[in-house]
Design an enzyme around this catalytic site. Structure first.
Site, PDB file in Angstrom:
ATOM      1  N   GLU A   1     -26.855 -22.425  45.216  1.00 34.30           N
ATOM      2  CA  GLU A   1     -27.925 -22.566  44.226  1.00 34.30           C
ATOM      3  C   GLU A   1     -28.922 -23.656  44.616  1.00 34.30           C
ATOM      4  O   GLU A   1     -29.104 -24.644  43.894  1.00 34.30           O
ATOM      5  CB  GLU A   1     -27.338 -22.837  42.843  1.00 34.30           C
ATOM      6  CG  GLU A   1     -26.542 -21.662  42.300  1.00 34.30           C
ATOM      7  CD  GLU A   1     -26.082 -21.839  40.873  1.00 34.30           C
ATOM      8  OE1 GLU A   1     -25.977 -22.991  40.413  1.00 34.30           O
ATOM      9  OE2 GLU A   1     -25.805 -20.831  40.205  1.00 34.30           O
TER      10      GLU A   1
ATOM     11  N   GLU B   1     -22.194 -14.390  41.268  1.00 34.28           N
ATOM     12  CA  GLU B   1     -21.428 -15.110  40.244  1.00 34.28           C
ATOM     13  C   GLU B   1     -21.796 -14.613  38.859  1.00 34.28           C
ATOM     14  O   GLU B   1     -22.973 -14.509  38.523  1.00 34.28           O
ATOM     15  CB  GLU B   1     -21.767 -16.604  40.242  1.00 34.28           C
ATOM     16  CG  GLU B   1     -21.292 -17.407  41.400  1.00 34.28           C
ATOM     17  CD  GLU B   1     -21.654 -18.887  41.217  1.00 34.28           C
ATOM     18  OE1 GLU B   1     -21.856 -19.331  40.072  1.00 34.28           O
ATOM     19  OE2 GLU B   1     -21.754 -19.581  42.235  1.00 34.28           O
TER      20      GLU B   1
HETATM   21  C1  GLA Z   1     -23.125 -22.097  39.135  1.00 33.57           C
HETATM   22  C2  GLA Z   1     -22.430 -22.582  40.390  1.00 33.57           C
HETATM   23  C3  GLA Z   1     -20.941 -22.497  40.314  1.00 33.57           C
HETATM   24  C4  GLA Z   1     -20.432 -22.899  38.965  1.00 33.57           C
HETATM   25  C5  GLA Z   1     -21.110 -22.066  37.917  1.00 33.57           C
HETATM   26  C6  GLA Z   1     -20.602 -22.354  36.530  1.00 33.57           C
HETATM   27  O1  GLA Z   1     -23.479 -20.790  39.143  1.00 33.57           O
HETATM   28  O2  GLA Z   1     -22.894 -21.937  41.549  1.00 33.57           O
HETATM   29  O3  GLA Z   1     -20.419 -23.343  41.312  1.00 33.57           O
HETATM   30  O4  GLA Z   1     -20.699 -24.240  38.752  1.00 33.57           O
HETATM   31  O5  GLA Z   1     -22.471 -22.335  37.937  1.00 33.57           O
HETATM   32  O6  GLA Z   1     -21.226 -21.559  35.567  1.00 33.57           O
END
Ligand code: GLA
Ligand code: ZN
Length: 610
Positions: A147, A299
Site C-alpha cells: 500500500e 486483500e
Molecule cells: C491494509 C494492509 C494490511 C492490513 C489491513 C487491515 O490493507 O495492507 O497489512 O493492515 O490493511 O485492514
C-alpha cells in the site's frame, strides 16, 4: 490470468507464530482450498535482524511447507516496514511531517522514500530475497512493498523535488510563472530556496501543493520500479504487483498500473454502510479499468477490519457475496487479510479466514465453502481470464481530483470521489456496467462517456473529448469542470474553458451552496433541458444539451440525476445487463457468465429466459 484457477487465500504472517503452528496452517489452508498465500509483507526484521545479516532459514521452511502442500506463494518484499535498526542508525530514513517533526519507528510505513540509506537497504533485502527465491517452485507472484502512500517533507525529499521540478518546468523563471509566485511575494531566486509544502504561517501555494502531490506519486513509483526491476532481473517470468487501496489520491493509478504486471486491490467496505455493495462494485470496476482486464483482489477482511471506530464483522454469506462480486467484475482471484488472526499487535482484533476461535467456527467453515466454490467456478467455461463488457466509461482523473480538492477552492467540502459515486450509483442500480477511463484515453469503444467532474482540462483532453463526440459518442460533463490548466491557472473567459464549445455552455460564476452546488450559466448553442428549483439561482438554466454533448451545471437531487442518466443511456443505446430486476439484485456479465448477486434481505425471484 495469473494461474489456471481462480486464486484463493490471503496474507500469511508465520513470523508472528512459533514454527509448531506452521504445519497446522498449511493443513488448514489445504482444507479450505487455499491456493495462494501472501508471505513476508512485514517480515523485514525477521529476514534481516541486523544490517546485512540475513536469516532466510525460516522462510525456506515456510515456502517448502507451502510447496509441499501444493500452495503457491505471492512473495512480498518487506520494504513497507523497516526494522528499528534502520531508523535508529539512520534517523534520516524516517519520514518527516510538514511540521518538520520526524515520525518514529514502532509502527509501519516509517520511511522516507528519498533517503539514500532507505533506498539502499530496501534494495539490498529485495535483491537478497530475489536471489534466493526467484526460481522457487512455489513462487507465483511478487508483491512489492505494501500500500504505497507514505509522504515525507524532509531535506532528501526537497532535493529530489527540485530535480523533479527542473524536469517539469525547465528553468526557475518557468517555475515562478507556473506557480504564480508573483502572488504574495513568493518569487524564488534560487533552486535551493524551494521547499516541499511544509507548514507555513498561513496557507501555502496551490500550484506547489499540486506539484508535490504529483512528485509524491512519482517518487513512490520510483521505489516500486526499483524493486520490481530487481526481482524481475532474477526471473522475468514471475509477474509483479503492488496492492492499491480503494480510491487513494496520493498514488496515480493510471501511471502505476502501467508499470505493473498484475493490478491488485485492497478493499474494506464497511458492512454497516448501506452503500457498501455499490461502493465495492465501483472500486472493483476501477481496478478492472486500470488493469485493462483481469485483476486480483489482494486483500479484504473475511470479518471485521480492526481500524474502524466500530469494527462490525461481515454477516454470514457477506464475504462470499462480495468475493463473487469481485470475480463478476473481473478479478481472477480473491485473497484476504489475513489467513490466521494475529494474537498480538495492533491488528489483533482484525478478521481472518482462520479466526481466534479456530477451525471449529462459522468463519472458517465459510472460508472452506468459498474455497470450494471458487474451485468449481474455475471450471466454468468462459470465465477465468475473461473481460467484463461495458458500453459506458466514467472519466477518472487524478489531476482533476488533486486540483479540485486543493485548499481555498470555492467549496471546501468538495469530494471528487463523492461526485463520481453520485453518478455511478444510478448506473449500478440500473445494472449498467461501467468502466473507468483516463480522459486522454481512446474512448471509441464506449457509447457513452460521463465526466462527473473534470476540473482540469488540458488541450489534449479537450481534443480527445471533442473527437469522441464528433465520431458519434455521447458525453455528459458535470459541474466545476474546465476550470484550470495543469498549473492551476484559472481559465479566463468562462467555464468549462476548453470544453465550452463542445457543450455549448458558458459558466460565469460558480455558486456553491451549503448543500449542493449551482452555477450561473448561459447556453451558447446548447438547448436548455432543466432549470434550478429553489435557492438563489431558482429558475436559471442548469442542464443543457448540445447535440450529443450534455452539461449538468449543478448537483441534482439523486432521483433527478437517475432520470437524466437513464434518458442519456437510452438515447445512446446503452442497455442494462438485465432489466427490471428486484431491488438489491446486481447483474454483471463477465465472459460467457451472468452473475446475479442479491444484496438485499430476504428472497428475490428472477425469471431469466435462457
Ligand atoms: C491494509 C494492509 C494490511 C492490513 C489491513 C487491515 O490493507 O495492507 O497489512 O493492515 O490493511 O485492514
Ligand atoms: Zn523525505
Amino acid at each position: 490470468m495469473i494461474g489456471p484457477r481462480l486464486l484463493f487465500g490471503g496474507d500469511w504472517n508465520p513470523e508472528q507464530w512459533p514454527p509448531e503452528v506452521w504445519a497446522e496452517d498449511v493443513r488448514l489452508m489445504r482444507a479450505a482450498g487455499v491456493n495462494l498465500a501472501t508471505v513476508g509483507v512485514f517480515a523485514w526484521a525477521a529476514l534481516e535482524p541486523e544490517p546485512g545479516r540475513y536469516t532466510f532459514g525460516w522462510l525456506d521452511t515456510v515456502l517448502g511447507l507451502l510447496h509441499d502442500g501444493g500452495i503457491g506463494v505471492a512473495l512480498a518484499t518487506p520494504t513497507a516496514s523497516p526494522p528499528p535498526w534502520l531508523g535508529h542508525r539512520h534517523p534520516d530514513t524516517l519520514p518527516q511531517g510538514p511540521d518538520g517533526v520526524r515520525r518514529h519507528y514502532g509502527s509501519r510505513n516509517h520511511y522516507c522514500p528519498s533517503a539514500p540509506e532507505y533506498r539502499r537497504a530496501a534494495l539490498a533485502v529485495t535483491e537478497a530475497l530475489a536471489a534466493r527465491y526467484a526460481h522457487h517452485p512455489a513462487l507465483r507472484l511478487w508483491h512489492i512493498g505494501n500500500e504505497f502512500g507514505t509522504t515525507c517533507h524532509c531535506g532528501h525529499c526537497a532535493a529530489r523535488f527540485r530535480d523533479w521540478l527542473r524536469a517539469r518546468h525547465g528553468d526557475l523563471d518557468a517555475l515562478n510563472e507556473a506557480w504564480g509566485t508573483s502572488v504574495w511575494s513568493q518569487r524564488y531566486s534560487q533552486w535551493s530556496e524551494i521547499l516541499p509544502p511544509v507548514t507555513v504561517q498561513y496557507i501555502g501555494n496551490p500550484a506547489q501543493d499540486l506539484d508535490y502531490q504529483r512528485f509524491g506519486s512519482d517518487l513512490l513509483l520510483g521505489c516500486f520500479v526499483a524493486e520490481r526491476d530487481a526481482v524481475r532481473a532474477h526471473n522475468p517470468a514471475i509477474p509483479v504487483t503492488t496492492n492499491f487501496m480503494d480510491f487513494y489520491r496520493p498514488v496515480d493509478g493510471w501511471r502505476w498500473a502501467a508499470e505493473e504486471d498484475v493490478v491488485s486491490l485492497d478493499t474494506y467496505p464497511d458492512p454497516n454502510d448501506p452503500g457498501a455493495a455499490m461502493r465495492g462494485a465501483m472500486s472493483k470496476d476501477v481496478m478492472r479499468s486500470l488493469a485493462g482486464g483481469p485483476w486480483l483482489l489482494m486483500e479484504q477482511s473475511p470479518g471485521a477490519a480492526s481500524w474502524r471506530p466500530v469494527s462490525t464483522p461481515k454477516r454470514p454469506g457477506l464475504n462470499r457475496l462480495w468475493s463473487l462480486q469481485a470475480v463478476a467484475r473481473g478479478a481472477d482471484g480473491v485473497l484476504h487479510f489475513q489467513w490466521r488472526a494475529s494474537r498480538q499487535g495492533l491488528e489483533r482484533a482484525h478478521g481472518a479466514l482462520l479466526p481466534h476461535a479456530g477451525e471449529d467456527s462459522r468463519v472458517f467453515r465459510e472460508a472452506c465453502a468459498l474455497g470450494s466454490e471458487l474451485a468449481s467456478l474455475s471450471e466454468v467455461d468462459g470465465l477465468l481470464g475473461t473481460d467484463v463488457p461495458a458500453d459506458v466509461a466514467i472519466l477518472l482523473d487524478w489531476e482533476s481530483w488533486r486540483a479540485a480538492e486543493l485548499p481555498h477552492q470555492p467549496d471546501a467540502g468538495f469530494s471528487y470521489v463523492q461526485r463520481l459515486t453520485e453518478w455511478y450509483e444510478p448506473l449500478w442500480t440500473a445494472n449498467i456496467t461501467c468502466d473507468f477511463a483516463h480522459p486522454a484515453a481512446d474512448l471509441s469503444r464506449y457509447r457513452l462517456v460521463l465526466a462527473p467532474n473534470l476540473y482540469q482540462v488540458t488541450p489534449a483532453v479537450a481534443a480527445n473529448l471533442t473527437a469522441y463526440v464528433a465520431s458519434g459518442g455521447t458525453f455528459v460533463l458535470g459541474p466545476f469542470s474546465g476550470v484550470a490548466d495543469a498549473d492551476e491557472r484559472v481559465h479566463i473567459g468562462g467555464w468549462p474553458g476548453l470544453l465550452m464549445d463542445l457543450v455549448g455552455v458558458r459558466v460565469e460564476e460558480h455558486w456553491p451552496l451549503p448543500s449542493g452546488w449551482a452555477e450561473w450559466a448561459e447556453p451558447r448553442g446548447a438547448e436548455v433541458i432543466g432549470h434550478a428549483r429553489g435557492g438563489p439561482l431558482d429558475g436559471r438554466p442548469v442542464v443543457f444539451r448540445h447535440g450529443r454533448a450534455w452539461y449538468v451545471g449543478h448537483t441534482p437531487e439523486p432521483e433527478d440525476l437517475a432520470r437524466l442518466l437513464a434518458r442519456v443511456c437510452a438515447e445512446a443505446g446503452v442497455r442494462p445487463v438485465l432489466a427490471d430486476l428486484p431491488p438489491g439484485v446486481e447483474a454483471v456479465r463477465r465472459g460467457r457468465v451472468v452473475f446475479l448477486l442479491h444484496h438485499a434481505e430476504g428472497r428475490a425471484e428472477i425469471r431469466v429466459d435462457p
